[in-house]
Scaffold this motif. Structure first.
Motif, PDB file in Angstrom:
ATOM      1  N   ILE A   1       0.590   6.750 -11.792  1.00 35.51           N
ATOM      2  CA  ILE A   1      -0.460   5.759 -12.073  1.00 35.51           C
ATOM      3  C   ILE A   1      -1.762   6.193 -11.429  1.00 35.51           C
ATOM      4  N   ASP A   2      -1.708   6.652 -10.175  1.00 35.08           N
ATOM      5  CA  ASP A   2      -2.914   7.135  -9.497  1.00 35.08           C
ATOM      6  C   ASP A   2      -3.532   8.308 -10.249  1.00 35.08           C
ATOM      7  N   HIS A   3      -2.701   9.212 -10.731  1.00 34.60           N
ATOM      8  CA  HIS A   3      -3.195  10.374 -11.477  1.00 34.60           C
ATOM      9  C   HIS A   3      -3.909   9.920 -12.756  1.00 34.60           C
TER      10      HIS A   3
ATOM     11  N   GLN B   1       7.567   5.520  -5.620  1.00 35.73           N
ATOM     12  CA  GLN B   1       6.488   6.374  -5.120  1.00 35.73           C
ATOM     13  C   GLN B   1       6.028   7.348  -6.209  1.00 35.73           C
TER      14      GLN B   1
ATOM     15  N   ARG C   1     -11.197   7.593 -14.270  1.00 33.63           N
ATOM     16  CA  ARG C   1     -12.436   7.552 -13.475  1.00 33.63           C
ATOM     17  C   ARG C   1     -13.323   8.760 -13.788  1.00 33.63           C
TER      18      ARG C   1
ATOM     19  N   LEU D   1      -5.238   6.943 -13.327  1.00 28.95           N
ATOM     20  CA  LEU D   1      -6.472   6.251 -12.943  1.00 28.95           C
ATOM     21  C   LEU D   1      -7.578   7.237 -12.570  1.00 28.95           C
ATOM     22  N   ASP D   2      -7.218   8.298 -11.860  1.00 25.49           N
ATOM     23  CA  ASP D   2      -8.210   9.321 -11.519  1.00 25.49           C
ATOM     24  C   ASP D   2      -8.767   9.981 -12.777  1.00 25.49           C
TER      25      ASP D   2
ATOM     26  N   LEU E   1       3.996   5.398  -8.739  1.00 27.49           N
ATOM     27  CA  LEU E   1       2.654   5.121  -8.217  1.00 27.49           C
ATOM     28  C   LEU E   1       1.779   6.373  -8.261  1.00 27.49           C
ATOM     29  N   ALA E   2       2.364   7.519  -7.990  1.00 25.89           N
ATOM     30  CA  ALA E   2       1.599   8.776  -8.049  1.00 25.89           C
ATOM     31  C   ALA E   2       1.138   9.044  -9.482  1.00 25.89           C
TER      32      ALA E   2
ATOM     33  N   SER F   1       0.841  -1.197   0.000  1.00 28.43           N
ATOM     34  CA  SER F   1       0.000   0.000   0.000  1.00 28.43           C
ATOM     35  C   SER F   1       0.876   1.248   0.000  1.00 28.43           C
ATOM     36  N   GLU F   2       0.241   2.363  -0.272  1.00 29.86           N
ATOM     37  CA  GLU F   2       0.939   3.652  -0.260  1.00 29.86           C
ATOM     38  C   GLU F   2       1.484   3.937   1.141  1.00 29.86           C
TER      39      GLU F   2
END
Length: 168
Positions: A122-124, A116, A130, A126-127, A119-120, A37-38
């Motif tokens: 990838i999160d961006h 890290q 979405r 994915l957002d 992952l940031a 996890s983060e």
């Protein structure tokens, strides 16, 4: 010149440095390498940074040890070559071990930082997907096959490809 003070300080520093190296290895060994996890990534990064800071704090001790052993090595070189070689080898081993630990900790910290950042990103992404999916779902929900105004339905259908640029 070799003095009892020099011998005593060297022995004290040697012991302190060996204990410090063992402590570093123990602390590094206690860091969980599995990141799920983060939060675990952050915790691991902070743990590695703490151990790296602890390792860098040993630098003055290492330098003092090297300075004190220099006079002992000079004395041993003239008195006993086998003892000189043994002490030199042990000192080189400690120095190499210390350098290896500091390098390994630095590389691990760099890897965690890069990971890290990835992952940031990838999160961006994915957002963004979405948000596009939510907008697409809203647009699709607003289209009624029973709407008598075919121009409105067609204009809404024309908008759909523009709502999915990342997916296309």
């Amino acid at each position: 010149m070799l003095t009892p003070f020099c011998l005593q300080n060297c022995e004290t520093l040697w012991h302190k440095f060996e204990v410090g190296l063992s402590s570093l290895e123990e602390h590094f060994g206690q860091i969980d390498p599995f990141i799920k996890s983060e939060q675990q990534l952050q915790d691991t990064k902070h743990a590695v940074q703490r151990v790296l800071d602890e390792a860098k704090a040993m630098e003055p001790t290492q330098q003092d040890l090297l300075n004190y052993t220099r006079c002992i090595l000079e004395h041993l070189k003239s008195v006993s070559e086998p003892n000189h070689a043994t002490l030199q080898m042990k000192l080189e081993h400690l120095t190499t071990q210390y350098a290896r630990i500091v390098k390994l900790l630095g590389e691990k910290l760099e890897w965690l930082t890069n990971h890290q950042q990835q992952l940031a990103q990838i999160d961006h992404t994915l957002d963004a997907f979405r948000r596009q999916m939510d907008e697409l779902q809203t647009t699709l929900a607003s289209i009624s096959p029973f709407d008598s105004d075919s121009a409105t339905v067609n204009s809404k259908l024309q908008v759909i490809p523009s709502l999915t640029p990342l997916a296309l």
